[in-house]
Each structure stands twice: as structure tokens, then as C-alpha cells.
Design a protein around this motif. Structure first.
Motif, PDB file in Angstrom:
ATOM      1  N   ASP A  85      33.867  33.797  34.529  1.00 24.84           N
ATOM      2  CA  ASP A  85      33.437  34.203  35.867  1.00 24.84           C
ATOM      3  C   ASP A  85      34.004  35.598  36.148  1.00 24.84           C
ATOM      4  OD1 ASP A  85      32.739  34.517  38.491  1.00 24.84           O
ATOM      5  OD2 ASP A  85      33.430  32.540  39.144  1.00 24.84           O
ATOM      6  N   ASP A  86      33.207  36.633  35.854  1.00 23.98           N
ATOM      7  CA  ASP A  86      33.712  37.997  36.005  1.00 23.98           C
ATOM      8  C   ASP A  86      33.673  38.487  37.449  1.00 23.98           C
ATOM      9  OD1 ASP A  86      31.023  38.299  36.350  1.00 23.98           O
ATOM     10  OD2 ASP A  86      30.715  39.670  34.657  1.00 23.98           O
ATOM     11  N   ARG A  87      33.304  37.620  38.384  1.00 21.41           N
ATOM     12  CA  ARG A  87      33.375  37.993  39.802  1.00 21.41           C
ATOM     13  C   ARG A  87      34.810  37.974  40.302  1.00 21.41           C
ATOM     14  NH1 ARG A  87      29.333  33.355  41.739  1.00 21.41           N
ATOM     15  NH2 ARG A  87      30.884  32.278  40.451  1.00 21.41           N
ATOM     16  N   ILE A  88      35.689  37.335  39.523  1.00 27.53           N
ATOM     17  CA  ILE A  88      37.072  37.142  39.946  1.00 27.53           C
ATOM     18  C   ILE A  88      38.013  37.696  38.880  1.00 27.53           C
ATOM     19  CG2 ILE A  88      38.820  35.433  40.581  1.00 27.53           C
ATOM     20  CD1 ILE A  88      36.484  33.573  41.356  1.00 27.53           C
ATOM     21  N   LEU A  89      39.001  38.453  39.310  1.00 29.50           N
ATOM     22  CA  LEU A  89      40.048  38.975  38.422  1.00 29.50           C
ATOM     23  C   LEU A  89      41.394  38.467  38.924  1.00 29.50           C
ATOM     24  CD1 LEU A  89      41.124  40.862  36.153  1.00 29.50           C
ATOM     25  CD2 LEU A  89      41.245  42.667  37.895  1.00 29.50           C
ATOM     26  N   ILE A  90      42.182  37.904  38.005  1.00 24.47           N
ATOM     27  CA  ILE A  90      43.517  37.416  38.347  1.00 24.47           C
ATOM     28  C   ILE A  90      44.548  38.433  37.880  1.00 24.47           C
ATOM     29  CG2 ILE A  90      45.241  35.628  37.923  1.00 24.47           C
ATOM     30  CD1 ILE A  90      42.966  33.640  37.582  1.00 24.47           C
ATOM     31  N   VAL A  91      45.348  38.921  38.813  1.00 28.39           N
ATOM     32  CA  VAL A  91      46.472  39.806  38.495  1.00 28.39           C
ATOM     33  C   VAL A  91      47.726  38.937  38.531  1.00 28.39           C
ATOM     34  CG1 VAL A  91      47.814  41.814  39.180  1.00 28.39           C
ATOM     35  CG2 VAL A  91      45.329  41.825  39.461  1.00 28.39           C
ATOM     36  N   GLY A  92      48.270  38.653  37.359  1.00 32.13           N
ATOM     37  CA  GLY A  92      49.388  37.731  37.274  1.00 32.13           C
ATOM     38  C   GLY A  92      50.734  38.420  37.306  1.00 32.13           C
ATOM     39  N   ARG A 290      35.809  46.759  40.512  1.00 31.83           N
ATOM     40  CA  ARG A 290      34.795  47.201  41.463  1.00 31.83           C
ATOM     41  C   ARG A 290      33.835  46.062  41.829  1.00 31.83           C
ATOM     42  NH1 ARG A 290      33.152  52.316  42.875  1.00 31.83           N
ATOM     43  NH2 ARG A 290      31.104  52.458  43.870  1.00 31.83           N
ATOM     44  N   ASP A 291      33.711  45.829  43.127  1.00 32.18           N
ATOM     45  CA  ASP A 291      32.847  44.783  43.683  1.00 32.18           C
ATOM     46  C   ASP A 291      33.246  43.378  43.249  1.00 32.18           C
ATOM     47  OD1 ASP A 291      31.259  46.406  45.259  1.00 32.18           O
ATOM     48  OD2 ASP A 291      29.886  46.850  43.601  1.00 32.18           O
ATOM     49  N   ARG A 292      34.474  43.216  42.785  1.00 31.96           N
ATOM     50  CA  ARG A 292      34.995  41.907  42.421  1.00 31.96           C
ATOM     51  C   ARG A 292      36.001  41.424  43.461  1.00 31.96           C
ATOM     52  NH1 ARG A 292      31.603  44.075  38.577  1.00 31.96           N
ATOM     53  NH2 ARG A 292      31.475  42.718  36.736  1.00 31.96           N
ATOM     54  N   ILE A 293      36.422  40.184  43.300  1.00 30.04           N
ATOM     55  CA  ILE A 293      37.528  39.649  44.092  1.00 30.04           C
ATOM     56  C   ILE A 293      38.761  39.633  43.199  1.00 30.04           C
ATOM     57  CG2 ILE A 293      38.448  37.680  45.355  1.00 30.04           C
ATOM     58  CD1 ILE A 293      35.621  36.839  45.985  1.00 30.04           C
TER      59      ILE A 293
END
Length: 500
Positions: A85-92, A290-293
């Protein structure tokens, strides 16, 4: 069955009258046999219905709930993995980040992280870290970042039975850019449901994942609304029907708030992930943001912000939990998918349909075993029926339906077991009847035999054995063709058929 008494001498009765009598007797036997068959079939259905009722009652007590959860978890693990799901990026925030920056992460470092992400124009930023108190140095810088970034959402923890809760960052709370991150945990310690809304002290609160989803969907032209004729939440193509205490495999479960059944992704490949340090050092592709959550949260094992889900079960390996930020990503991704494609929410049957489903499989198990001819075929048939049941439930799950597996499976096996015991009883009664009949006809001086529908001798008295000149063990379960010329055996066969 043919029962015949052999007499010597010429038959002086009228042939036509004899035929009529034989046909009349045959009709009576057929009708009697049909009535007996219907009565036996009726007993089979009554027995299987009773078994189904017992299974339904057992299910209502909640004793099968953990088994149903295990079946659901198994279906999740069997399901083909959807694409990332490339709409979401997790910064851990990983262990190495804690070693470099310390914990809690200083406000200055957090402000820098937010600014760098904001510069890459994400659609929303979710800060899944409590920030109710200053963490100097840099508190003023973080407050400035909160004020200047319009699409950031912070978290709060609502008061519940185990905690007094944690307040949201004051700056974000004033702007109503806050969502709660409370999680509903089942009795076995796993998360299978998510909260969209919760009411605390007569105040409505929105979840962290839903708040972020609403920001993202607004840019897609999707706004929240009440579904027609209800007060259910509708987003785009999907109406989010609230979870009820008896949905799926649940029994008398706490359904407070606005809950939905969770639809989880495989932990290893569900979402894009990157370290906080890589973001601060500008080692992140522009198109990932860009344009992601973007979700920021702890992934360090020492912080113990982990949860168990259906994917974190294994019969061989010990269960591995997932970070809380990834759990929120699952909730968020499910809402986005449901709103944009109309899929992703797991539906369930009503109680009445589930009970009918259990009853049908109980009937099927009883009928299949009743009509089976041997123990081996019964085992094979039961195995194939059970496999078909599991396959049906799995295919339904692939279509986002959670239908019962364990209760109908128990009903299938239970009714088959009861009918097997009943058949064994009937066979024992038949054996005793044959022994009794054998004793009776052995006392008759005239030759007497009994045939089955395959024209085999199944009961013979000693007079008939002497009449034919063969011992009992040689004649039993043989036919006329084994001892008479073909033309004579044909006549005997035709006479038997008339009686049948």
C-alpha cells in the motif's frame, strides 16, 4: 428379500391367480419398504437437527469463540498477499535512533523531522507519539512546527478501564487535529477490530486512523456522510456497518463505540518503511512522500509498543507482534481501500442464516453417512465434505465475508458420528434377527431359503442345504447360477423378480 419354501409335487393352483397374488404381495412389500425408508430418513433428519441444535447452543455459550478466531487467523495467513500500500509511508523510530537522539526524542529533533517531511508535500502527517509534555530542547520549535503544518494529526489516549489516558499536544488539540489511538484487544491478546469513533464523557472522539483518512479522502472528493436510512458512516462506496457483539465468531463481546472488523496486511510487505534517521539525512525518495500519508511512530523493541494480530500467529514459530504505528497503518489502509474501491470491510451473516448454515451441514453429514456403503467410503466422504466446507468458508473470506467454520464442521462430524452409531445398532439388530430366523427355519422340515435383491441366499435352513446337496457355508451368499444350469437359473431369477 425373497423368502421361499420348497415343496415337492405339482402345483395345482391357477397360474393367473398366483401371478395376481404375487403382484399384490409385491406391491404391498414395496409400499411397506417405502414407508420404512421414509421413517428411517425422517429419523436421520431428526437426529441431525438435534445435533445442529446442540452445536448452536454450544456456540452461543462462547466455548467455540477461540476456535473461530483461530480459523479466521488461519484464513488471513493463507490469503494471497496484496501489493504494498504505497499510499502510506511509515517513518520508524528504531533502536539506533534512540541511541543517537535519546528517548523521548527531543522536541527539536521532532520539529526538524516534521519540517523535512512537510517540505516533500505529503497529503497528511500522523504523529503516533505522545507529545503532551515538553521534551527540551526545542519545545518552542516544535510548537511552531505544529502551527505551520496544516495537515498534521497528533494522538491522544482516551480514558478507559486500565488507564487514565494521555492528553494530546495542546497546540494540535486547539486546532482539533487529534485522533485517539486506543486499541480493542480480544481475550486471546490479539487485535481483530478497530475503532472509528468513541464516546467518552458524552463527547465524540475520532480515531487517529480515521482522522488521517478523512484528510486524504477529502482531496479525492470523498466526504463523510450518513448512509441512507441509517446513522452509519459512509465514505465513498462503502457503508461502515458497526460491529455487534455476536458478529462473526464473537459471542457477547463488548461492542462499545463505533467498531469495525479489521482487515490486516502481511507485516513484512504491507507498507513502505523508512528510518527517522534517513529522513533527517535526506535519504528518502520524493515520490515516497508526495501526496501520501506519513505515519511517524516507534518501531524499537525496547519501547514495547507492539500488538498481536491475526498474522502474528504460527503453529511452528513463536508469534511476533507488530509495532503500534504499523497497526495504525493497517486501520488507515482499510478505510482508504473501502472508501475508494468499495472493498476491504469484512461482512458477516445474521444469526438466523448462520444457524441455517450449521443445520445444512449437520443434515449433509448425516445423509452422506446414512447412504454410504462402507467404513472406508464413509471416512472418505466425511473428509471431502469437511474439506468442501473449509474451502467454501475460505472463498467467502477472499470475498470479504467471515462465515462460521468450526460450528458447521462440528455439526458435520457430530451428526456423522451419531448416524454411524445408529447404523451399527441397526446392523446388530439385523444380525440378531437373522440368527433368530435361522434358528426358526432350521426347525422347519421343509427346505426354506431367503434371498436378497442381488438374488443371493442370505439365510438357508438345513433342509434346503440337504435338498441341494451342498453344505451351508458353500451356499451362503451365492446365487442359482453357481449351482444350476443357466436355463434353470434364468427361470428361478424370473420368479424371484416377480416376488420382488
Amino acid at each position: 428379500m425373497v423368502i421361499n419354501k420348497v415343496r415337492h409335487g405339482k402345483d395345482t393352483s391357477n397360474w393367473a391367480t398366483g401371478m395376481i397374488k404375487q403382484l399384490s404381495k409385491s406391491s404391498i412389500e414395496v409400499w411397506t419398504g417405502l414407508k420404512q425408508r421414509l421413517w428411517l430418513e425422517r429419523r436421520v433428519l431428526i437426529t441431525s437437527s438435534t445435533v445442529a441444535a446442540c452445536i448452536i447452543l454450544l456456540r452461543c455459550t462462547g466455548l467455540l469463540q477461540s476456535w473461530e478466531w483461530a480459523a479466521l487467523d488461519w484464513f488471513f495467513r493463507l490469503r494471497p498477499s496484496p501489493p504494498v500500500d504505497d499510499r502510506i509511508l511509515i517513518v520508524g523510530i528504531e533502536e539506533e535512533n534512540l541511541q543517537k537522539y535519546g528517548w523521548p526524542i527531543p522536541d527539536r529533533v521532532m520539529a526538524q523531522l516534521l519540517q523535512k517531511l512537510h517540505s516533500k508535500k505529503p497529503r497528511a502527517i500522523g504523529l503516533d507519539i505522545y507529545r503532551d509534555l515538553p521534551q527540551e530542547p526545542g519545545y518552542a520549535e516544535l510548537q511552531k512546527a505544529f502551527a505551520n503544518i496544516p495537515n498534521i494529526v497528533g494522538i491522544e489516549k482516551l480514558k478507559d478501564k486500565t488507564s487514565d489516558g494521555v492528553l494530546a499536544p495542546p497546540a494540535l488539540s486547539q486546532r482539533k487535529q487529534v485522533g485517539f489511538n486506543n486499541v480493542v484487544i480480544d481475550a486471546d491478546g490479539k487485535v481483530r477490530r478497530s475503532l472509528l469513533y468513541s464516546w467518552v464523557d458524552n463527547k465524540l472522539h475520532t480515531s487517529f486512523s480515521l482522522h488521517l483518512a478523512l484528510i486524504y479522502l477529502k482531496a479525492e472528493g470523498i466526504e463523510p456522510q450518513a448512509a441512507k436510512g441509517t446513522n452509519y458512516l459512509q465514505l465513498g462506496k462503502t457503508v461502515f456497518k458497526p460491529f455487534e457483539s455476536k458478529d462473526g465468531g464473537y459471542v457477547r463481546t463488548d461492542d462499545k463505540g463505533y467498531q469495525i472488523l479489521g482487515n490486516f496486511r502481511k507485516p513484512s510487505i504491507g507498507f513502505r518503511k523508512i528510518s527517522m534517521r534517513d529522513v533527517l539525512e535526506n535519504k528518502i525518495p520524493q515520490d515516497w512522500v508526495r501526496d501520501r500519508i506519513v505515519l511517524i511512530g516507534s518501531t524499537a523493541s525496547s519501547l514495547k509498543d507492539f500488538f498481536y494480530t491475526p498474522y502474528t500467529s504460527d503453529l511452528v514459530k513463536s508469534a511476533q507482534p507488530i509495532p503500534g504505528v504499523e497497526l495504525q497503518a493497517n486501520f488507515l489502509g482499510q478505510i482508504l481501500t473501502a472508501a475508494q474501491s468499495g472493498q476491504g470491510t469484512i461482512a458477516v451473516w445474521s444469526d438466523s442464516i448462520e444457524w441455517l448454515w450449521i443445520l445444512v451441514w449437520s443434515w449433509l453429514g448425516a445423509i452422506l453417512i446414512w447412504r454410504s456403503r462402507s467404513v472406508a467410503s464413509s471416512i472418505l466422504i466425511l473428509f471431502l465434505a469437511g474439506t468442501s466446507l473449509i474451502a467454501c468458508a475460505y472463498l467467502a473470506f477472499l470475498a470479504y465475508w467471515w462465515i462460521p467454520v468450526i460450528p458447521p464442521l462440528l455439526a458435520l462430524v457430530g451428526s456423522a458420528t451419531v448416524i454411524t452409531a445408529y447404523i451399527a445398532q441397526l446392523k446388530e439388530e439385523l444380525k440378531r434377527s437373522k440368527e433368530f430366523l435361522q434358528n426358526v427355519i432350521n426347525a422347519i422340515p421343509d427346505p426354506v431359503f431367503v434371498k436378497d435383491k442381488q438374488h443371493r441366499w442370505i439365510v438357508l435352513n438345513q433342509a434346503y442345504c440337504q435338498f441341494l446337496g451342498y453344505p451351508f457355508n458353500t451356499l451362503i451368499e451365492k446365487t442359482d447360477y453357481d449351482f444350476f444350469p443357466s436355463h434353470e437359473a434364468d427361470i428361478f431369477w424370473q420368479q424371484d423378480e416377480l416376488v420382488f
